[in-house]
Scaffold this active site. Structure first.
Site, PDB file in Angstrom:
ATOM      1  N   HIS A  93       0.869  -1.270  -0.163  1.00 17.57           N
ATOM      2  CA  HIS A  93       0.086  -0.098  -0.140  1.00 17.57           C
ATOM      3  C   HIS A  93       0.709   1.142  -0.059  1.00 17.57           C
ATOM      4  O   HIS A  93       1.762   1.133   0.568  1.00 17.57           O
ATOM      5  CB  HIS A  93      -0.917   0.117   1.121  1.00 17.57           C
ATOM      6  CG  HIS A  93      -1.971   0.703   1.184  1.00 17.57           C
ATOM      7  ND1 HIS A  93      -1.748   2.416   1.369  1.00 17.57           N
ATOM      8  CD2 HIS A  93      -3.190   1.043   0.817  1.00 17.57           C
ATOM      9  CE1 HIS A  93      -2.806   3.084   1.306  1.00 17.57           C
ATOM     10  NE2 HIS A  93      -3.856   2.235   1.030  1.00 17.57           N
ATOM     11  N   GLU A 141      -3.522   2.670  -7.180  1.00 17.80           N
ATOM     12  CA  GLU A 141      -3.931   3.629  -6.381  1.00 17.80           C
ATOM     13  C   GLU A 141      -3.160   4.980  -6.519  1.00 17.80           C
ATOM     14  O   GLU A 141      -1.728   4.865  -6.078  1.00 17.80           O
ATOM     15  CB  GLU A 141      -3.886   3.402  -4.731  1.00 17.80           C
ATOM     16  CG  GLU A 141      -2.848   2.203  -4.361  1.00 17.80           C
ATOM     17  CD  GLU A 141      -2.745   2.308  -3.000  1.00 17.80           C
ATOM     18  OE1 GLU A 141      -3.657   2.624  -2.178  1.00 17.80           O
ATOM     19  OE2 GLU A 141      -1.539   1.816  -2.482  1.00 17.80           O
TER      20      GLU A 141
END
Length: 242
Positions: free
Chosen positions: A84, A155
């Site tokens: 992430h 992302e």
């Protein structure tokens, strides 16, 4: 890093009745490690999946503060988020570290959600695809994975928690690029069967437009997932396709 055990129970009480009857959509919740036991108990037999937010690359040993793949499985997880942007940019995780984690997670039977994405500066410097290609190449280096056992999430770092999301066209362009790279790294079957998600300020107001793009298979929900009603509404919209 949100919600204690009691808050997690309240979240589940509001969330589950709104999503358990949905069809045509897979819903996975990835709470903090300290709340996994609460979700394991309450999600059993509901069809809602459970995932961890991170995982270490060793299965046991003197690694104080880390969580292993077998521990996640014991806590009821089927999935785990790896790489992430907050792990990369705040905790300093490199592509090599993500690669080591991927190998261990897959060995233990968990399904990784591999996150990739560029910063605003990298996009403005016209390096977005170069950065994502490098993250894929190095993250998946020497990784053998069967179709359906890997999820990729795009992302863009500049769109996370800022309220500014990439346009659906921008998201489709990059996710289409990611699918092309997967075909190059593996084969066409892998490219076609790998779910690729978009993450970055996804909410009920934009999820339908995003999901209408041909290569976008789902969404990695951040801030909106903290509200059980808002999160469930996103799932409902995806399930209904409207």
């Amino acid at each position: 890093m949100n919600k204690n055990s009691q808050e997690a129970r309240s979240f589940i009480d509001e969330f589950l009745p709104r999503v358990t009857s949905l069809t045509g959509v897979d819903v996975v919740v990835c709470p903090p490690f300290t709340c996994l036991h609460v979700f394991k108990e309450r999600l059993a037999q509901t069809g809602v999946g459970l995932g961890g937010q991170n995982c270490f690359w060793e299965e046991q040993g003197a690694y104080t503060g880390e969580i292993s793949a077998p521990m996640l499985i014991d806590a009821g997880c089927q999935y785990v988020i790896l790489g992430h942007s907050e792990r990369r940019h705040i905790m300093g995780e490199t592509n090599e570290i993500v690669n080591r984690k991927l190998a261990t997670v897959l060995k233990n039977g968990l399904i990784p959600v591999l996150c990739v994405g560029e910063t605003l500066q990298e996009r403005e410097n016209h390096r977005a695809q170069e950065v994502v290609k490098e993250q894929l190449n190095e993250g998946l280096k020497s990784i053998l994975v069967s179709p359906g056992r890997l999820i990729v999430a795009y992302e863009p770092v500049w769109a996370i928690g800022t309220g500014a999301n990439a346009s659906s066209e921008d998201a489709q362009e990059m996710i289409g690029f990611i699918r092309t790279q997967l075909a190059r790294l593996y084969d066409e079957e892998m490219a076609k069967t790998t779910r690729i998600l978009y993450g970055g300020s996804v909410k009920a107001g934009n999820v339908v437009e995003i999901m209408a793009e041909k290569d976008i298979d789902g969404a990695l929900i951040g801030g909106a997932s903290l509200d059980p009603v808002a999160f469930a509404e996103i799932a409902r919209l995806v399930a209904n396709g409207k």
